[in-house]
Design an enzyme around this catalytic site. Structure first.
Site, PDB file in Angstrom:
ATOM      1  CG  HIS A 463     -17.406 -28.681  11.530  1.00 31.97           C
ATOM      2  ND1 HIS A 463     -18.092 -27.926  10.610  1.00 31.97           N
ATOM      3  CD2 HIS A 463     -18.101 -28.549  12.691  1.00 31.97           C
ATOM      4  CE1 HIS A 463     -19.148 -27.360  11.183  1.00 31.97           C
ATOM      5  NE2 HIS A 463     -19.177 -27.728  12.449  1.00 31.97           N
ATOM      6  CD  GLU A 464     -17.519 -30.720  15.856  1.00 24.98           C
ATOM      7  OE1 GLU A 464     -17.560 -29.839  16.731  1.00 24.98           O
ATOM      8  OE2 GLU A 464     -18.487 -30.947  15.092  1.00 24.98           O
TER       9      GLU A 464
END
Length: 674
Positions: A463-464
């Site tokens: 995600h990051e």
């Protein structure tokens, strides 16, 4: 003595940074910004006014970036200089947003005969600037103008205070025991982390903290119900008038003042509430559109969530001897049920997801999708031994860089996030490359054993990195609309949630997994169980997100803000409408809801679900054509990642998908009937 915050090398000199350097550097950059503003007002035009001012502002941003970052990951000596700099920078942007002369200059440019022939990124920069002038109170007069500026400064102070209270409350609570039997059920990694935490404090035994890995391990695995209750209540009462440190770090008054000031800011701008002010920079068209979206999802998800919770309660009664599930039992009982139903647990998966293997595999996934490679560079100075620096390259050419700070530690803010070091832009000294910070809070390595991730943590890393790719792979050279700049806030989660999908694809899982000792791949039987369990209690998770989103949005739909009692009453009301799990009476979740009180998600938490519709629909094209289909990856790169904020998010999505977004893929991916 030289000051690296004034010299601004291409990457921050973390080995030379000192807190006392902050104030003189920020003062110098602010003076430079003011000088460029004054000269630009007389020379006019993009090249003479807009570009030089934007360049000076970029230098200010690059100087403040490491200060803000160090305050988040080291705290301590960086807090005071950060807060002093924040106050000055907030004041600068507030005054700039009300500068009529500069506003007139931008209006003059937008009305010029050749504006339509300008490059797209420059046109978008001017359009967004004019919008932000209006939101900054440029049209206000007299006392209203003064009040708006004072409110802006105070809001920045309050957001920082809120975050500090949460961090301090988290760090202030620990539980030490010398009786290892109290930790029965905890995975070996969690027990070892607790032992290391005690050792780091010069104490005997084991120390439980409220840091993410420690808290989650106890809530999910501890057989000791009293321990689960104690840790849960400590966590949900942080920074409130409840709990062991009741009133010491209390965010009640901070929260109330923030809400009052936001409502007043919106009213000064001629809007009914802060939610309207928030949506002025988002894809969603109105408050009703957002509320309809959230209520529609709740109507679809809650029946399934109720069934899931009923199953959990029945299991707890029949198999675990619990007549009543309490809040501190939910995660523990769910893990037991998941293990019985699918014979798989996050702890069982951990040995197959050692952090170095996951990281290398993630880089390989991105290389196949977007044709970029990732190379470590140990010559770059960092702020902690855990941190690594990497270059993103294509064909041997550097495109961007990023710092990765993966592990939890004391005095580091919890959670995971991406932030910017520098933005891609074409300046007087040539092309500036984008650089990002990627921060997580995984369990650190212990002894000779590497950090072992749960599959949930694997998706967090993806995600990051998705956020990072959005920032780093841009091809836009105009700073205000480069990377994540200028992107509608409810579309900014699209690339991050999109990349998570590869964590569930067998072909990609083979690239990111391997036993930390033997290197053996994730056994097929275990993989099948993990995939079968993908949507375990997904409806319960969905209504939990909807609870946060509805609470946030309705809170900011009020015309006059809310008292701490009003906030609690609203949260109780929202829970009665959508929540299915019990909540402790002492629970003060809102007092540590940093996303909306100390981050950028005020009246915007719905963005996670909004963008999830976009990301699921975007990924469905890969499902149709192959998850590593080169042409589709190239198309996503060109239409979404490279465009930054230079074009409207809906226009870019439609260009990629060939149509507008549809909700069916999200419902299917979540196991909820369309």
């Amino acid at each position: 003595m030289s000051n690296p915050l004034q010299e601004l090398p291409s990457l921050p000199s973390f080995d030379r940074l000192e807190p006392e350097q902050v104030e003189p550097a920020i003062d110098a950059h602010l003076a430079a910004c003011d000088a460029k503003l004054q000269s630009g007002l007389y020379q006019r035009g993009w090249d003479n006014a807009v570009a030089p001012l934007e360049e000076a502002q970029d230098r200010l941003s690059r100087a403040f970036s490491p200060v803000s970052h160090l305050n988040s990951v080291l705290s301590g000596p960086w807090r005071a200089p950060y807060e002093a700099a924040l106050a000055k920078i907030t004041n600068y942007w507030t005054e700039l947003g009300q500068n009529r002369e500069l506003y007139d200059l931008y209006r003059e440019l937008a009305a010029s005969a050749d504006f339509a022939s300008w490059p797209q990124a420059r046109r978008k920069t001017i359009e967004l600037a004019l919008r932000d002038f209006h939101l900054g109170g440029v049209a206000l007069e007299g006392d209203e103008r003064t009040q708006f500026a004072a409110n802006s400064r105070r809001l920045a102070e309050l957001s920082s205070t809120f975050a500090n209270n949460v961090l301090d409350a988290t760090n202030a609570w620990t539980y030490r025991t010398e009786d290892e039997s109290e930790l029965t059920g905890l995975p070996d990694t969690a027990v070892e982390t607790a032992r290391a935490a005690a050792e780091n404090r010069g104490e005997r035994g084991w120390v439980i903290t409220l840091d993410g890995p420690s808290y989650l391990a106890v809530m999910t695995h501890a057989e000791n119900r009293d321990l689960r209750k104690m840790v849960h209540l400590a966590f949900v009462t942080r920074a409130s008038e409840q709990g062991q440190h009741a009133g010491r770090f209390d965010n009640s008054a901070v929260m109330t003042e923030i809400l009052a000031l936001r409502a007043q800011q919106a009213n000064l701008l001629g809007m009914n509430n802060y939610a309207e002010r928030s949506l002025a920079s988002k894809m969603a068209e109105s408050n009703d559109v957002v509320l309809d979206f959230l209520h529609n999802l709740a109507r679809r998800a809650r029946p399934a969530a109720e069934r899931e919770f009923a199953e959990l309660q029945a299991f707890a009664t029949e198999q675990l001897g619990l007549d009543q599930l309490e809040p501190w039992d939910i995660a523990w009982a769910a893990e037991k049920l998941k293990r019985e139903r699918y014979a798989v647990s996050q702890e069982e998966l951990r040995p197959y997801f050692p952090f170095p293997k996951v990281l290398k595999g993630m880089f390989a996934v991105v290389e196949r999708l977007f044709g970029v490679t990732v190379e470590a560079d140990s010559s770059v100075t960092v702020w902690h031994p855990d941190v690594e620096f990497f270059w993103l390259k294509r064909g041997g050419e550097k495109l961007a860089g990023f710092y990765l700070d993966p592990f939890a530690r004391e005095k580091k803010r919890g959670g995971a996030w991406m932030d910017t070091v520098s933005t891609r832009r074409q300046g007087a000294e040539g092309l500036q490359l984008p650089v990002a910070y990627l921060v997580c809070n995984f369990s650190p390595p212990t002894g000779a054993k590497p950090s072992l991730l749960t599959h949930y943590e694997v998706t967090t890393l993806f995600h990051e990195f998705g956020h990072g790719l959005h920032h780093m792979l841009t091809r836009v050279d105009v700073g205000p609309v480069s990377g994540i700049n200028g992107v509608a806030w409810d579309a900014v989660e699209l690339p991050s949630q999109f990349l998570e999908n590869w964590c569930w694809e067998p072909e990609a899982i083979a690239m990111i997994s391997g036993h930390y000792e033997s290197g053996e791949p994730l056994p097929e039987a275990l993989l099948d169980k993990m995939l079968a369990a993908k949507n375990f209690q997904s409806a319960m998770f969905t209504v939990r997100q909807l609870e946060f989103a509805l609470f946030d949005f309705q809170l900011h739909c009020r015309e006059q803000g809310a008292s701490a009692e009003d906030v609690q009453a609203l949260l109780d009301q929202v829970r009665s409408e959508v929540a299915v799990v019990p909540v402790a009476p002492e629970n003060r979740f809102q007092h540590s809801f940093s996303h909306i009180f100390a981050g950028g998600y005020a009246a915007g938490y719905y963005s996670y679900k909004w963008a999830e519709v976009l990301s699921a629909d975007a990924f469905s094209l890969f499902e149709e054509r192959g998850i590593f289909d080169q042409e589709t990856g190239e198309r996503f790169l060109r239409s979404i990642l490279e465009q930054g904020g230079s074009r409207d998010a809906l226009e870019l999505f439609t260009e990629f998908r060939g149509r507008g977004p549809e909700i069916d893929a999200l419902l299917r991916h979540s196991g909820i009937e369309a």
